[in-house]
Scaffold this motif. Structure first.
Motif, PDB file in Angstrom:
ATOM      1  N   SER A  12       0.837  -1.194   0.000  1.00 18.22           N
ATOM      2  CA  SER A  12       0.000   0.000   0.000  1.00 18.22           C
ATOM      3  C   SER A  12       0.875   1.248   0.000  1.00 18.22           C
ATOM      4  O   SER A  12       1.715   1.432   0.885  1.00 18.22           O
ATOM      5  CB  SER A  12      -0.894   0.000   1.248  1.00 18.22           C
ATOM      6  OG  SER A  12      -1.298   1.300   1.593  1.00 18.22           O
ATOM      7  N   ARG A  56      -9.807   1.162   5.206  1.00 18.43           N
ATOM      8  CA  ARG A  56      -8.608   1.336   4.392  1.00 18.43           C
ATOM      9  C   ARG A  56      -7.383   1.368   5.299  1.00 18.43           C
ATOM     10  O   ARG A  56      -7.503   1.499   6.512  1.00 18.43           O
ATOM     11  CB  ARG A  56      -8.683   2.635   3.572  1.00 18.43           C
ATOM     12  CG  ARG A  56      -9.787   2.627   2.531  1.00 18.43           C
ATOM     13  CD  ARG A  56      -9.835   3.917   1.758  1.00 18.43           C
ATOM     14  NE  ARG A  56     -10.913   3.903   0.759  1.00 18.43           N
ATOM     15  CZ  ARG A  56     -11.277   4.952   0.053  1.00 18.43           C
ATOM     16  NH1 ARG A  56     -10.665   6.114   0.214  1.00 18.43           N
ATOM     17  NH2 ARG A  56     -12.263   4.854  -0.834  1.00 18.43           N
ATOM     18  N   GLN A 114      -3.035   8.571  -6.907  1.00 16.76           N
ATOM     19  CA  GLN A 114      -3.223   7.350  -6.119  1.00 16.76           C
ATOM     20  C   GLN A 114      -4.679   6.910  -5.972  1.00 16.76           C
ATOM     21  O   GLN A 114      -4.973   5.711  -6.108  1.00 16.76           O
ATOM     22  CB  GLN A 114      -2.562   7.507  -4.748  1.00 16.76           C
ATOM     23  CG  GLN A 114      -2.434   6.210  -3.965  1.00 16.76           C
ATOM     24  CD  GLN A 114      -3.666   5.902  -3.137  1.00 16.76           C
ATOM     25  OE1 GLN A 114      -4.386   6.829  -2.755  1.00 16.76           O
ATOM     26  NE2 GLN A 114      -3.911   4.624  -2.866  1.00 16.76           N
ATOM     27  N   PRO A 115      -5.638   7.819  -5.738  1.00 22.43           N
ATOM     28  CA  PRO A 115      -7.013   7.343  -5.581  1.00 22.43           C
ATOM     29  C   PRO A 115      -7.554   6.629  -6.815  1.00 22.43           C
ATOM     30  O   PRO A 115      -8.413   5.747  -6.698  1.00 22.43           O
ATOM     31  CB  PRO A 115      -7.804   8.631  -5.302  1.00 22.43           C
ATOM     32  CG  PRO A 115      -6.792   9.577  -4.740  1.00 22.43           C
ATOM     33  CD  PRO A 115      -5.529   9.261  -5.473  1.00 22.43           C
ATOM     34  N   ASN A 118      -6.458   2.989  -6.645  1.00 24.36           N
ATOM     35  CA  ASN A 118      -6.684   2.331  -5.372  1.00 24.36           C
ATOM     36  C   ASN A 118      -7.340   0.961  -5.591  1.00 24.36           C
ATOM     37  O   ASN A 118      -8.048   0.745  -6.582  1.00 24.36           O
ATOM     38  CB  ASN A 118      -7.584   3.213  -4.495  1.00 24.36           C
ATOM     39  CG  ASN A 118      -7.403   2.933  -3.016  1.00 24.36           C
ATOM     40  OD1 ASN A 118      -6.403   2.352  -2.590  1.00 24.36           O
ATOM     41  ND2 ASN A 118      -8.364   3.350  -2.227  1.00 24.36           N
ATOM     42  N   THR A 119      -7.103   0.034  -4.680  1.00 25.15           N
ATOM     43  CA  THR A 119      -7.599  -1.333  -4.841  1.00 25.15           C
ATOM     44  C   THR A 119      -9.096  -1.368  -5.106  1.00 25.15           C
ATOM     45  O   THR A 119      -9.570  -2.067  -6.010  1.00 25.15           O
ATOM     46  CB  THR A 119      -7.259  -2.162  -3.590  1.00 25.15           C
ATOM     47  OG1 THR A 119      -5.843  -2.166  -3.386  1.00 25.15           O
ATOM     48  CG2 THR A 119      -7.745  -3.592  -3.750  1.00 25.15           C
TER      49      THR A 119
END
Length: 219
Positions: A12, A56, A114-115, A118-119
């Motif tokens: 992460s 998260r 990054q967002p 995101n997973t």
């Protein structure tokens, strides 16, 4: 800060940022792994949602000097707290304009790149929209890193803002790792690569690398 505990995941980028902040500030911590894929994602289990309602990583917990138990989530909020609580070594410049530029560069990663990889986002792109989640993530990395390469020219020294490590570097290094995982060609970003190499010479950055975490998995 006593009995510091970091709930995170080895790969992460947000957890990585906080590892870097703790390492750079010289704050010892216990690492508590939260597997983002196993068992449907351990971050969604009730026990973890009780401490982080967003489900998260990361979450930082610690005991204050007065004995109060404290908790924070969201990597930027944690980094800001660490900066206030342990001001040396500083991760923000003393000059007000350069502090704002540092935060700007950090937010270009935190909010602008990054967002979108995101997973939870890429799983929806893959499973619900039936689209190529890797191409999706790569597109937004190229867009964001192109902007970051241009923006960093105004302040770059050895690092993103002059010759001292800052929030901007703490966010940059994990993001470049993520871009590589998506197959992004990083040759168009020579300044960012040079800064990354300088950061990775530092023990704090070396110790925070994903493959050095207790929950690291074979790639």
């Amino acid at each position: 800060m006593k009995h510091v505990r970091l709930h995170g995941y080895w790969r992460s980028s947000a957890s990585w940022r906080v590892r870097l902040g703790l390492n750079l500030k010289g704050i010892p911590f216990e690492y508590l792994a939260v597997h983002l894929v196993k068992d449907g994602g351990q971050q969604h289990q009730p026990a973890y949602r009780a401490i982080n309602p967003m489900g998260r990583v990361p979450t930082l917990e610690w005991t204050d000097d007065d004995g109060q138990e404290r908790r924070l989530s969201e990597s930027m909020a944690i980094l800001e707290y660490l900066e206030e609580r342990v001001p040396s070594p500083a991760l923000l410049p003393s000059d007000a304009y350069l502090r704002a530029r540092t935060r700007m560069l950090a937010e270009m990663v935190n909010s602008g790149i990054q967002p979108l990889q995101n997973t939870s986002v890429v799983l929806r792109v893959k499973d619900v929209l039936k689209a190529d989640e890797k191409a999706w993530g790569a597109h937004w990395n190229v867009h964001g890193l192109t902007s970051l390469e241009a923006a960093v020219q105004a302040t770059a020294g050895r690092y993103c803002v002059g010759d001292a490590v800052s929030f901007a570097d703490v966010l940059l290094v994990p993001q470049l790792y993520g871009a590589r995982r998506l197959g992004v060609d990083l040759k168009p970003f020579p300044t960012l690569l040079r800064i990354e190499a300088a950061c990775n010479e530092l023990p704090a950055f070396q110790a925070a690398q994903p493959d050095r975490q207790p929950d690291a998995q074979p790639v």
